[in-house]
Design an enzyme around this catalytic site. Structure first.
Site, short mmCIF file in Angstrom:
data_model
loop_
_atom_site.label_atom_id
_atom_site.label_comp_id
_atom_site.label_asym_id
_atom_site.label_seq_id
_atom_site.Cartn_x
_atom_site.Cartn_y
_atom_site.Cartn_z
N CYS A 10 1.48 0.21 74.12
CA CYS A 10 1.97 -0.22 75.42
C CYS A 10 2.30 -1.71 75.40
O CYS A 10 2.07 -2.40 74.41
CB CYS A 10 0.91 0.06 76.50
N CYS A 13 -0.58 -3.96 74.47
CA CYS A 13 -0.92 -3.90 73.04
C CYS A 13 0.06 -4.74 72.23
O CYS A 13 -0.35 -5.46 71.32
CB CYS A 13 -0.90 -2.45 72.55
#
Length: 78
Positions: A10, A13
């Site tokens: 995501c 991240c």
């Protein structure tokens, strides 16, 4: 040094991975950065909230995006 970014890939991240690269460059350190996206592997670290940051198999953060300076401080303390 082996650094692992735990998460699904995501935006958070990706941001944590970029901040980690910046911290490594600022500290003039060399490390292998691995992205771990497998949920079972992430859970094996005891992390229930991503992103997670693991340095040399030690979980140092989970559930938030650390800044490059925060990561730099962690790198110096290890």
């Amino acid at each position: 040094m082996i650094i692992k970014i735990l998460g699904s890939g995501c935006k958070k991240c990706v941001a944590l991975a970029e901040n980690t690269k910046t911290a490594l460059q600022s500290a003039a350190l060399d490390a292998d950065i691995e992205k771990v996206t497998d949920i079972v592997a992430i859970a094996s670290y005891g992390i229930m909230s991503t992103p997670g940051l693991v340095i040399d198999e030690k979980v140092v953060s989970s559930g938030r995006v650390l800044s490059a300076s925060e990561i730099g401080a962690l790198l110096k303390s290890i």
